[in-house]
Design a protein around this motif. Structure first.
Motif, PDB file in Angstrom:
ATOM      1  N   GLY A  83       0.818  -1.205   0.000  1.00  0.00           N
ATOM      2  CA  GLY A  83       0.000   0.000   0.000  1.00  0.00           C
ATOM      3  C   GLY A  83       0.851   1.254   0.000  1.00  0.00           C
ATOM      4  N   ARG A  84       0.172   2.387   0.022  1.00  0.00           N
ATOM      5  CA  ARG A  84       0.857   3.651  -0.181  1.00  0.00           C
ATOM      6  C   ARG A  84       1.771   4.024   0.975  1.00  0.00           C
ATOM      7  N   MET A  85       1.604   3.391   2.127  1.00  0.00           N
ATOM      8  CA  MET A  85       2.444   3.774   3.261  1.00  0.00           C
ATOM      9  C   MET A  85       3.781   3.043   3.269  1.00  0.00           C
ATOM     10  N   ASP A 230     -14.829  -3.541   1.320  1.00  0.00           N
ATOM     11  CA  ASP A 230     -13.383  -3.472   1.437  1.00  0.00           C
ATOM     12  C   ASP A 230     -12.702  -2.476   0.510  1.00  0.00           C
ATOM     13  N   GLY A 231     -13.421  -1.919  -0.389  1.00  0.00           N
ATOM     14  CA  GLY A 231     -12.794  -0.964  -1.301  1.00  0.00           C
ATOM     15  C   GLY A 231     -13.845  -0.425  -2.244  1.00  0.00           C
ATOM     16  N   ALA A 232     -13.453   0.575  -3.021  1.00  0.00           N
ATOM     17  CA  ALA A 232     -14.357   1.206  -3.984  1.00  0.00           C
ATOM     18  C   ALA A 232     -15.703   1.552  -3.352  1.00  0.00           C
ATOM     19  N   LEU A 233     -15.627   2.043  -2.135  1.00  0.00           N
ATOM     20  CA  LEU A 233     -16.850   2.412  -1.401  1.00  0.00           C
ATOM     21  C   LEU A 233     -17.635   3.488  -2.115  1.00  0.00           C
ATOM     22  N   GLU A 234     -16.888   4.318  -2.852  1.00  0.00           N
ATOM     23  CA  GLU A 234     -17.523   5.472  -3.491  1.00  0.00           C
ATOM     24  C   GLU A 234     -18.607   5.054  -4.478  1.00  0.00           C
ATOM     25  N   ALA A 235     -18.594   3.769  -4.870  1.00  0.00           N
ATOM     26  CA  ALA A 235     -19.617   3.311  -5.811  1.00  0.00           C
ATOM     27  C   ALA A 235     -20.930   2.982  -5.106  1.00  0.00           C
ATOM     28  N   LEU A 246     -18.492   6.453   4.534  1.00  0.00           N
ATOM     29  CA  LEU A 246     -17.508   7.015   5.459  1.00  0.00           C
ATOM     30  C   LEU A 246     -16.186   6.418   5.030  1.00  0.00           C
ATOM     31  N   ASP A 247     -15.315   7.261   4.452  1.00  0.00           N
ATOM     32  CA  ASP A 247     -14.055   6.725   3.917  1.00  0.00           C
ATOM     33  C   ASP A 247     -12.972   7.789   4.006  1.00  0.00           C
ATOM     34  N   LEU A 248     -11.744   7.350   3.683  1.00  0.00           N
ATOM     35  CA  LEU A 248     -10.618   8.272   3.696  1.00  0.00           C
ATOM     36  C   LEU A 248     -10.663   9.164   2.475  1.00  0.00           C
ATOM     37  N   VAL A 249     -10.304  10.414   2.690  1.00  0.00           N
ATOM     38  CA  VAL A 249     -10.258  11.388   1.601  1.00  0.00           C
ATOM     39  C   VAL A 249      -8.899  12.060   1.664  1.00  0.00           C
ATOM     40  N   SER A 250      -8.298  12.195   0.481  1.00  0.00           N
ATOM     41  CA  SER A 250      -7.034  12.930   0.470  1.00  0.00           C
ATOM     42  C   SER A 250      -7.171  14.114  -0.483  1.00  0.00           C
ATOM     43  N   SER A 251      -7.056  13.873  -1.785  1.00  0.00           N
ATOM     44  CA  SER A 251      -7.208  14.981  -2.736  1.00  0.00           C
ATOM     45  C   SER A 251      -8.682  15.317  -2.966  1.00  0.00           C
ATOM     46  N   GLY A 252      -9.565  14.369  -2.703  1.00  0.00           N
ATOM     47  CA  GLY A 252     -10.999  14.582  -2.950  1.00  0.00           C
ATOM     48  C   GLY A 252     -11.405  14.161  -4.353  1.00  0.00           C
ATOM     49  N   THR A 253     -10.434  13.713  -5.162  1.00  0.00           N
ATOM     50  CA  THR A 253     -10.730  13.358  -6.556  1.00  0.00           C
ATOM     51  C   THR A 253     -11.717  12.196  -6.651  1.00  0.00           C
ATOM     52  N   THR A 254     -11.505  11.165  -5.823  1.00  0.00           N
ATOM     53  CA  THR A 254     -12.381   9.984  -5.930  1.00  0.00           C
ATOM     54  C   THR A 254     -13.824  10.369  -5.621  1.00  0.00           C
ATOM     55  N   LEU A 255     -14.015  11.222  -4.622  1.00  0.00           N
ATOM     56  CA  LEU A 255     -15.384  11.663  -4.303  1.00  0.00           C
ATOM     57  C   LEU A 255     -15.974  12.406  -5.499  1.00  0.00           C
TER      58      LEU A 255
HETATM   59  O1  LIG Z   1      -9.258  11.720  -2.046  1.00  0.00           O
HETATM   60  P1  LIG Z   1      -8.463  10.840  -2.958  1.00  0.00           P
HETATM   61  O2  LIG Z   1      -7.064  11.378  -3.171  1.00  0.00           O
HETATM   62  O3  LIG Z   1      -9.150  10.555  -4.247  1.00  0.00           O
HETATM   63  O4  LIG Z   1      -8.225   9.441  -2.207  1.00  0.00           O
HETATM   64  C1  LIG Z   1      -9.286   8.772  -1.608  1.00  0.00           C
HETATM   65  C2  LIG Z   1      -9.286   7.322  -1.956  1.00  0.00           C
HETATM   66  O5  LIG Z   1      -8.048   6.709  -1.535  1.00  0.00           O
HETATM   67  C3  LIG Z   1      -8.368   5.528  -0.815  1.00  0.00           C
HETATM   68  O6  LIG Z   1      -8.579   4.468  -1.664  1.00  0.00           O
HETATM   69  P2  LIG Z   1      -7.429   3.538  -2.228  1.00  0.00           P
HETATM   70  O7  LIG Z   1      -6.728   4.233  -3.322  1.00  0.00           O
HETATM   71  O8  LIG Z   1      -6.591   3.081  -1.090  1.00  0.00           O
HETATM   72  O9  LIG Z   1      -8.226   2.342  -2.822  1.00  0.00           O
HETATM   73  P3  LIG Z   1      -9.064   1.259  -2.024  1.00  0.00           P
HETATM   74  O10 LIG Z   1     -10.484   1.753  -2.072  1.00  0.00           O
HETATM   75  O11 LIG Z   1      -8.850   0.034  -2.809  1.00  0.00           O
HETATM   76  O12 LIG Z   1      -8.529   1.173  -0.615  1.00  0.00           O
HETATM   77  C4  LIG Z   1      -9.675   5.867  -0.137  1.00  0.00           C
HETATM   78  O13 LIG Z   1     -10.345   4.683   0.260  1.00  0.00           O
HETATM   79  C5  LIG Z   1     -10.419   6.634  -1.212  1.00  0.00           C
HETATM   80  O14 LIG Z   1     -11.133   5.783  -2.056  1.00  0.00           O
END
Ligand SMILES: O=P(O)(O)OC[C@H]1O[C@H](OP(=O)(O)OP(=O)(O)O)[C@H](O)[C@@H]1O
Ligand SMILES: Nc1ncnc2c1ncn2[C@@H]1O[C@H](COP(=O)(O)OP(=O)(O)OP(=O)(O)O)[C@@H](O)[C@H]1O
Ligand SMILES: [Mg+2]
Length: 408
Positions: A83-85, A230-235, A246-255
C-alpha cells in the motif's frame, strides 16, 4: 480515548466476527431495508444501528487486554508491507539514517544495521495494530486512522510520534451531490432529513465499523445503519447499496469523480502516519525504551529540519548588537533561538576592519520568500539559502511526554 470493547472481542478482526459474537449486533429493522443478498452480506460482516451499538459496546468500562510480553532479544518494529504507506515509511527511516535492509520484497523480516537489537516485520497496517495489542510487535508505523479503528482506544497503545509527515488524509462522511441530498450540506441537515427512521435508517457504507458508529453516537445521530465493504466504497451510493459513505479522503478526486461531496461537521478524524508503541513493551521489554528514544531523536531531528532552510546573509552595521536589533525587528528573522551574528573581517589599504556582519538563521520553508523580503528591508544582501538535514534539540520534547505517559 477510553472506548473499549469487552476483552474477549478486542483482538478480533471485524470481518471475523460472527453474529453470535456481535461487535455491533445486526438490527432487524435496518436489515429489512437491504436486498436479501446485501442483507446476507451485511449480517456476515457487520451491520448496526446506533441504538443496537449502545447495548453492545462498553464505553470506558472494560480493562485493557493483557498483551503478553514474551521473552525475546529483539525489539520488533512493524512497517506496512504494502500500500501507499510502505515506501514512505522506509523512506522516512532512510532520511533518519536508518536503512532497512530487506533481502527481497517477499521476505517479511528485515534488519536495520544502525539498530542492531531491532527487527523490522512487514505487515498489513491493520495487522500491525493487532500485533501491537497481542504483544507480537513492540513498535509500528501506521496511519492514525488504522490505529484508531483497530486499536479501539486500547490503553496499551501509545502514540510516540503523532506527525510523521506522510499519509495525510481524513476520514469523512460523504453523500451524493444529487437527488434528495442536493441541498444537504452539513451533518446536522443530513441527520434531520425526514427520510430516516427506525425502519428506514440512513445507510452508511464504510470500512471503519468502529469509528463510524462511535462518531454517530457522539453526535447524537440515531437511525443509522452501517455496512462494510473493502474498497471502492464510493460506488455504493450510485449502486443503491448505501445512502452515504464514510471513507478516507485525500485529494478529494475519488469523491468528485463519483458525484459525492463532503459535508460540514462530517470529518471523523484527521490522519497521518504515526509511530505507535505497546505500553507494555516499553515498560517491560529490555532495550525497548532505548530503541524508541533513538528512533524518536532521529525522527524529530529530521522532521524538524525538513520544514526549514538555513539562510545566510551579509549586513552592513556598526556592531553585532546594532545588527541584531535590526534583524530582530522583523517577525520572521528570529531563527530557532535567535540569529547567529558574526563579524566579517575585510582588509582595506592594509587595515583590517569590520563593516559587515554575517547573519545565520533558520526559516520555515513556507516563509522563505517573506523572510528574504524582510532581510532585504533591514539591509541584508548576498542571501544564501541551503537545506537543513537535522536539528537536534537539547532533548526531544516527545521523549519527556512519553516518559510522563509511561509514568517513568
Ligand atoms: O481523495 P483521494 O485522493 O481521491 O483518495 C481517496 C481514496 O483513496 C483511498 O482508496 P485507495 O486508493 O486506497 O483504494 P481502495 O479503495 O482500494 O482502498 C480511499 O479509500 C479513497 O477511495
Ligand atoms: N488517498 C489517500 N491519501 C493519503 N493517504 C491515504 C489515502 N488513503 C489511505 N491513506 C493512508 O494510507 C494508509 C494505508 O492505505 P492503503 O490504501 O495503502 O492500504 P489499505 O487501505 O490498508 O489497503 P487496501 O487499500 O489495499 O485495502 C491508510 O490507513 C491511511 O492512513
Ligand atoms: Mg486503500
Amino acid at each position: 480515548m477510553s472506548i473499549l470493547l469487552p476483552t474477549n472481542l478486542q483482538q478480533r478482526p471485524c470481518h471475523s466476527l460472527s453474529p453470535t459474537t456481535p461487535l455491533i449486533s445486526p438490527s432487524p429493522s435496518s436489515s429489512a431495508f437491504f436486498s436479501p443478498a446485501t442483507r446476507r452480506r451485511c449480517v456476515r460482516f457487520v451491520t448496526s444501528s446506533v441504538a443496537s451499538l449502545q447495548s453492545s459496546v462498553a464505553i470506558g468500562s472494560a480493562p485493557a487486554p493483557a498483551a503478553v510480553v514474551v521473552e525475546r532479544d529483539q525489539i520488533r518494529l512493524g512497517l506496512p508491507s504494502k500500500g501507499r504507506m510502505a515506501a514512505d515509511a522506509i523512506d522516512l527511516l532512510k532520511d533518519c539514517q536508518l536503512f532497512v535492509k530487506q533481502v527481497n520484497p517477499r521476505q517479511y523480516v528485515a534488519q536495520i544495521p544502525q539498530l542492531p537489537n531491532t527487527e523490522v516485520w512487514f505487515q498489513r497496517p491493520k495487522d500491525i495494530v493487532r500485533k501491537l495489542l497481542s504483544g507480537d510487535l513492540d513498535l509500528g508505523i501506521v496511519g492514525l486512522d488504522t490505529l484508531s479503528e483497530f486499536g479501539q482506544g486500547n490503553e496499551d497503545l501509545i502514540i510516540v510520534h503523532e506527525a510523521l509527515n506522510f499519509g495525510d488524509c481524513h476520514l469523512s462522511i460523504a453523500i451524493p451531490n444529487y437527488g434528495i441530498f442536493e441541498n444537504i450540506n452539513s451533518l446536522k441537515e443530513l441527520a434531520q432529513m425526514p427520510q430516516w427512521s427506525e425502519e428506514r435508517p440512513l445507510r452508511v457504507a464504510t470500512g471503519f465499523t468502529y469509528l463510524g458508529p462511535k462518531f454517530m453516537k457522539e453526535n447524537g445521530i440515531k437511525h443509522v445503519a452501517f455496512s462494510t465493504a473493502d474498497g471502492a466504497l464510493e460506488a455504493a451510493p450510485a449502486m443503491g447499496i448505501a445512502d452515504a459513505i464514510l471513507d478516507l479522503v485525500s485529494s478529494g478526486t475519488t469523491l468528485k469523480e463519483n458525484n459525492l461531496k463532503e459535508i460540514e461537521g462530517g470529518v471523523v478524524l484527521e490522519s497521518q502516519a504515526v509511530l505507535a508503541a505497546s505500553r507494555r513493551a516499553l515498560t517491560d521489554r529490555k532495550g525497548a525504551l532505548n530503541t524508541v528514544h533513538e528512533i524518536l531523536e532521529r525522527l524529530e531531528a529530521h522532521l524538524k529540519a525538513d520544514g526549514q532552510f538555513t539562510v545566510v546573509a551579509n549586513m552592513r552595521g556598526n556592531s553585532a548588537q546594532e545588527v541584531a536589533e535590526r534583524v530582530l525587528s522583523q517577525p520572521l528573522l528570529s531563527g530557532l533561538q535567535g540569529p547567529t551574528i558574526s563579524p566579517v573581517y575585510c582588509k582595506q589599504d592594509g587595515k583590517v576592519s569590520i563593516d559587515y556582519y554575517a547573519i545565520v538563521i533558520c526559516v520555515p520553508k513556507k516563509a522563505l520568500y517573506e523572510s528574504v523580503k524582510q532581510l532585504r528591508a533591514v539591509g541584508g544582501s548576498g542571501v544564501l539559502v541551503s537545506p537543513l538535514t537535522y536539528i537536534f534539540d537539547e532533548e526531544t520534547p516527545r521523549w519527556g511526554q512519553l516518559l510522563r505517559n509511561l509514568k517513568l
